[in-house]
Design an enzyme around this catalytic site. Structure first.
Site, PDB file in Angstrom:
ATOM      1  N   PRO A 131       0.832  -1.200   0.000  1.00  0.00           N
ATOM      2  CA  PRO A 131       0.000   0.000   0.000  1.00  0.00           C
ATOM      3  C   PRO A 131       0.870   1.255   0.000  1.00  0.00           C
ATOM      4  O   PRO A 131       1.765   1.404   0.831  1.00  0.00           O
ATOM      5  CB  PRO A 131      -0.794  -0.125   1.304  1.00  0.00           C
ATOM      6  N   GLU A 132       0.623   2.151  -0.959  1.00  0.00           N
ATOM      7  CA  GLU A 132       1.384   3.394  -1.049  1.00  0.00           C
ATOM      8  C   GLU A 132       0.497   4.551  -0.569  1.00  0.00           C
ATOM      9  O   GLU A 132      -0.597   4.334  -0.058  1.00  0.00           O
ATOM     10  CB  GLU A 132       1.848   3.608  -2.494  1.00  0.00           C
TER      11      GLU A 132
END
Length: 271
Positions: free
Chosen positions: A2-3
């Site tokens: 997850p960014e």
């Protein structure tokens, strides 16, 4: 992993629902990257404040201190009024009067750490090396150009490092460099000011587009409602090796940089 867009989408999906809720219980599962840092029972009866984000960290303020959360490589948060029994990968439950915030993380690289304040204790240490937020007005071509001076690494590696700007993870760095017409192998200190202007704008525009599309779901990301992201369906270069470029009809290439896949168009993106 997850960014920034995925973390921000997650925050937006539960922040309003949990704000003001009082903690009723805390459950810990298998150990995460770092220990909680306080006895779980000391969090009980405290009210949750306004959830904020810094880089890929979420800050859940309480009446005494707060919790700094990170989703690691494969983590996700869910917030539901009623939850079932925790599974083998459910490692943290914050039970409130409005529902349970549950961290699921198969690889256990995520973290939930108590800190007395965002600018003190372990939180300040963990956040100290982060660059500017991409939507901060201070992040512009001038800032990027100055920060790249003396850096001899490829521009994509500089973006991924997070010390100049946060949030330009692998998929978004590939897309932003395509939008700016810059070859990802270009040495950072050789980028001119005009190219830095274009790249700073491309980073902001790419991340804004990702937020609008709910982030990217390449494996198992979902927000706290359980919704998957859609950005990967609209990528112009990422994951499109061998396909025609949407801009020049050339062929998209894939190379490996720093053990990460890089996708780009040799025809459109110049060194």
């Amino acid at each position: 992993m997850p960014e920034l867009p995925e973390v921000e989408v997650t925050r937006l999906s539960f922040a309003e629902r949990i704000r003001g809720a009082r903690v009723e219980a805390v459950r810990l599962g298998k150990p995460l990257r770092w220990p909680l840092g306080c006895p779980p029972e000391t969090l009980v009866a405290q009210a949750v404040g306004e959830v904020t984000r810094r880089g890929k960290y979420l800050w859940l303020p309480l009446e005494r201190g707060g919790l700094l959360m990170h989703l690691g490589m494969s983590g996700s948060l869910a917030f539901d009024p009623v939850v079932g029994l925790p599974g083998p990968h459910d490692h943290f439950d914050l039970v409130t009067a409005r529902g349970t915030l549950r961290l699921n993380d198969p690889r256990r690289f995520g973290a939930v750490v108590w800190s007395p304040a965002l600018d003190a204790g372990p939180a300040a240490t963990l956040l100290a090396g982060l660059g500017l937020e991409p939507f901060d007005p201070a992040f512009d071509g001038a800032h990027l150009h100055a920060a790249l001076r003396g850096r001899r690494v490829a521009i994509k590696q500089a973006l991924l490092g997070g010390a100049i700007v946060v949030g330009a993870g692998n998929i978004y760095a590939c897309e932003a460099l395509f939008e700016a017409g810059i070859d990802p192998r270009t040495r950072s200190d050789r980028l001119s000011r005009p190219r830095c202007d274009r790249l700073a704008k491309a980073v902001r525009d790419t991340l804004a587009r990702a937020l609008d599309l709910g982030g990217s779901t390449l494996r198992n990301f979902s927000d706290a409602h359980g919704m998957a992201g859609q950005f990967q369906l609209h990528a112009r270069v990422y994951g499109r090796e061998g396909q025609p470029c949407v801009r020049c009809n050339g062929t998209i290439r894939r190379i490996v940089q720093g053990q990460r896949a890089t996708f780009f168009c040799p025809g459109c993106q110049r060194r």
